[in-house]
Design a protein around this motif. Structure first.
Motif, PDB file in Angstrom:
ATOM      1  N   ALA A  61       6.174  29.229 -19.214  1.00 22.32           N
ATOM      2  CA  ALA A  61       7.374  30.054 -19.416  1.00 22.32           C
ATOM      3  C   ALA A  61       8.395  29.315 -20.274  1.00 22.32           C
ATOM      4  CB  ALA A  61       7.970  30.435 -18.068  1.00 22.32           C
ATOM      5  N   ARG A  62       8.554  28.005 -20.053  1.00 17.06           N
ATOM      6  CA  ARG A  62       9.504  27.222 -20.839  1.00 17.06           C
ATOM      7  C   ARG A  62       9.108  27.242 -22.322  1.00 17.06           C
ATOM      8  NH1 ARG A  62      10.223  22.726 -23.340  1.00 17.06           N
ATOM      9  NH2 ARG A  62       8.202  21.830 -22.926  1.00 17.06           N
ATOM     10  N   ARG A  63       7.790  27.209 -22.591  1.00 15.99           N
ATOM     11  CA  ARG A  63       7.308  27.232 -23.972  1.00 15.99           C
ATOM     12  C   ARG A  63       7.146  28.652 -24.520  1.00 15.99           C
ATOM     13  NH1 ARG A  63       2.518  22.686 -24.483  1.00 15.99           N
ATOM     14  NH2 ARG A  63       3.553  21.021 -23.334  1.00 15.99           N
ATOM     15  N   ALA A  74       0.237  24.827  -5.956  1.00 18.02           N
ATOM     16  CA  ALA A  74       1.491  24.162  -6.332  1.00 18.02           C
ATOM     17  C   ALA A  74       1.440  23.724  -7.799  1.00 18.02           C
ATOM     18  CB  ALA A  74       1.733  22.954  -5.424  1.00 18.02           C
ATOM     19  N   PHE A  75       0.305  23.182  -8.229  1.00 21.04           N
ATOM     20  CA  PHE A  75       0.169  22.756  -9.622  1.00 21.04           C
ATOM     21  C   PHE A  75       0.184  23.969 -10.553  1.00 21.04           C
ATOM     22  CE2 PHE A  75      -2.591  20.614 -13.013  1.00 21.04           C
ATOM     23  CZ  PHE A  75      -1.502  20.027 -13.613  1.00 21.04           C
ATOM     24  N   THR A  76      -0.394  25.081 -10.112  1.00 21.05           N
ATOM     25  CA  THR A  76      -0.381  26.302 -10.910  1.00 21.05           C
ATOM     26  C   THR A  76       1.049  26.775 -11.135  1.00 21.05           C
ATOM     27  OG1 THR A  76      -2.542  26.951 -10.050  1.00 21.05           O
ATOM     28  CG2 THR A  76      -1.214  28.687 -11.037  1.00 21.05           C
ATOM     29  N   GLN A  77       1.897  26.632 -10.126  1.00 18.48           N
ATOM     30  CA  GLN A  77       3.304  27.019 -10.287  1.00 18.48           C
ATOM     31  C   GLN A  77       3.996  26.132 -11.318  1.00 18.48           C
ATOM     32  OE1 GLN A  77       4.722  26.860  -6.243  1.00 18.48           O
ATOM     33  NE2 GLN A  77       4.188  29.005  -5.850  1.00 18.48           N
ATOM     34  N   GLU A  78       3.697  24.832 -11.310  1.00 19.55           N
ATOM     35  CA  GLU A  78       4.268  23.933 -12.306  1.00 19.55           C
ATOM     36  C   GLU A  78       3.782  24.294 -13.712  1.00 19.55           C
ATOM     37  OE1 GLU A  78       3.941  19.710 -11.379  1.00 19.55           O
ATOM     38  OE2 GLU A  78       3.703  20.239  -9.260  1.00 19.55           O
ATOM     39  N   LEU A  79       2.507  24.601 -13.806  1.00 20.45           N
ATOM     40  CA  LEU A  79       1.955  24.993 -15.103  1.00 20.45           C
ATOM     41  C   LEU A  79       2.565  26.304 -15.597  1.00 20.45           C
ATOM     42  CD1 LEU A  79      -1.802  24.146 -14.423  1.00 20.45           C
ATOM     43  CD2 LEU A  79      -0.265  22.912 -15.970  1.00 20.45           C
ATOM     44  N   THR A 116      -5.655  18.711 -18.582  1.00 24.60           N
ATOM     45  CA  THR A 116      -4.790  17.588 -18.231  1.00 24.60           C
ATOM     46  C   THR A 116      -4.813  17.383 -16.728  1.00 24.60           C
ATOM     47  OG1 THR A 116      -2.567  16.676 -18.471  1.00 24.60           O
ATOM     48  CG2 THR A 116      -2.708  19.022 -18.062  1.00 24.60           C
ATOM     49  N   THR A 117      -4.522  16.185 -16.307  1.00 24.11           N
ATOM     50  CA  THR A 117      -4.458  15.891 -14.872  1.00 24.11           C
ATOM     51  C   THR A 117      -3.049  16.177 -14.374  1.00 24.11           C
ATOM     52  OG1 THR A 117      -3.840  13.603 -15.256  1.00 24.11           O
ATOM     53  CG2 THR A 117      -6.207  14.104 -15.101  1.00 24.11           C
ATOM     54  N   GLN A 118      -2.913  16.282 -13.081  1.00 27.29           N
ATOM     55  CA  GLN A 118      -1.583  16.503 -12.506  1.00 27.29           C
ATOM     56  C   GLN A 118      -0.666  15.326 -12.820  1.00 27.29           C
ATOM     57  OE1 GLN A 118      -1.606  17.532  -8.360  1.00 27.29           O
ATOM     58  NE2 GLN A 118      -3.091  19.173  -8.645  1.00 27.29           N
ATOM     59  N   ALA A 119      -1.215  14.129 -12.706  1.00 31.22           N
ATOM     60  CA  ALA A 119      -0.391  12.944 -12.962  1.00 31.22           C
ATOM     61  C   ALA A 119       0.055  12.898 -14.424  1.00 31.22           C
ATOM     62  CB  ALA A 119      -1.173  11.680 -12.614  1.00 31.22           C
ATOM     63  N   GLY A 120      -0.857  13.172 -15.336  1.00 36.86           N
ATOM     64  CA  GLY A 120      -0.510  13.173 -16.755  1.00 36.86           C
ATOM     65  C   GLY A 120       0.492  14.263 -17.089  1.00 36.86           C
ATOM     66  N   PHE A 121       0.341  15.418 -16.456  1.00 37.29           N
ATOM     67  CA  PHE A 121       1.264  16.518 -16.699  1.00 37.29           C
ATOM     68  C   PHE A 121       2.655  16.191 -16.166  1.00 37.29           C
ATOM     69  CE2 PHE A 121       3.318  20.431 -15.204  1.00 37.29           C
ATOM     70  CZ  PHE A 121       3.399  21.131 -16.398  1.00 37.29           C
ATOM     71  N   ARG A 122       2.695  15.681 -14.938  1.00 36.75           N
ATOM     72  CA  ARG A 122       4.002  15.384 -14.324  1.00 36.75           C
ATOM     73  C   ARG A 122       4.716  14.236 -15.021  1.00 36.75           C
ATOM     74  NH1 ARG A 122       1.342  16.293  -8.592  1.00 36.75           N
ATOM     75  NH2 ARG A 122       1.757  18.515  -8.401  1.00 36.75           N
ATOM     76  N   LYS A 123       3.952  13.335 -15.611  1.00 38.07           N
ATOM     77  CA  LYS A 123       4.551  12.198 -16.306  1.00 38.07           C
ATOM     78  C   LYS A 123       5.335  12.664 -17.537  1.00 38.07           C
ATOM     79  CE  LYS A 123       3.267   7.710 -18.204  1.00 38.07           C
ATOM     80  NZ  LYS A 123       2.136   6.812 -18.450  1.00 38.07           N
ATOM     81  N   ASN A 124       4.733  13.550 -18.327  1.00 34.14           N
ATOM     82  CA  ASN A 124       5.404  14.042 -19.531  1.00 34.14           C
ATOM     83  C   ASN A 124       4.806  15.399 -19.915  1.00 34.14           C
ATOM     84  OD1 ASN A 124       6.865  14.358 -21.837  1.00 34.14           O
ATOM     85  ND2 ASN A 124       6.160  12.478 -22.815  1.00 34.14           N
TER      86      ASN A 124
END
Length: 144
Positions: free
Chosen positions: A62-64, A52-57, A24-32
């Motif tokens: 962790a949430r899942r 930074a994107f790795t931290q979001e991932l 997935t792209t960063q934009a697609g991930f951040r969107k939903n």
């Protein structure tokens, strides 16, 4: 036949392309982030180089409640399954090509028939125990 071969090769290429694009792209991930599949999330997590994107991932994993090691194992299994499918498609194509082009390894020579007699070669012995010598089929003009 060429259509069959082209079809199998295109399927193999499509599978390889599909696995390569399962991120997935960063934009697609951040969107939903919830809409991103587990496979795409794991592949993106493994191949991403942006900290930074790795931290979001990692936060989404962790949430899942998905362990990063589970991601590595899942991606490996998917890659192996895809490799097996591509190998089977290529072997099937090779078999089909060989079947249609008579490359089964047969021989153009007539089938081997054993010599009926005692004196095929000069070093052998006849029924009485004497050397065949010049009486052998090998020694006569035209053979046997």
């Amino acid at each position: 036949m060429k259509f069959y071969l082209a079809g199998r090769l295109s399927i193999a290429a499509a599978m390889a392309f599909a696995l390569a694009s399962c991120t997935t792209t960063q934009a697609g991930f951040r969107k939903n982030p919830e809409r991103v599949s587990k496979s795409a999330l794991c592949r993106t997590f493994i191949t991403n180089t942006d900290l930074a994107f790795t931290q979001e991932l990692t936060a989404e994993l962790a949430r899942r409640r998905i362990d990063p090691i589970e991601c590595v194992n899942m991606v490996q299994r998917e890659n192996q399954a895809a490799a097996v499918i591509v190998a089977v498609a290529l072997v099937g194509t090779a078999v089909a090509v060989c079947a249609n082009n008579n490359c089964g390894g047969g021989s153009s020579y007539p089938a081997y028939t054993p010599y009926r007699g005692n004196c095929q070669y000069d070093w052998q012995r006849d029924a009485a125990g004497n050397r065949c010598g010049n009486r052998s089929a090998y020694s006569r003009p035209g053979g046997y």
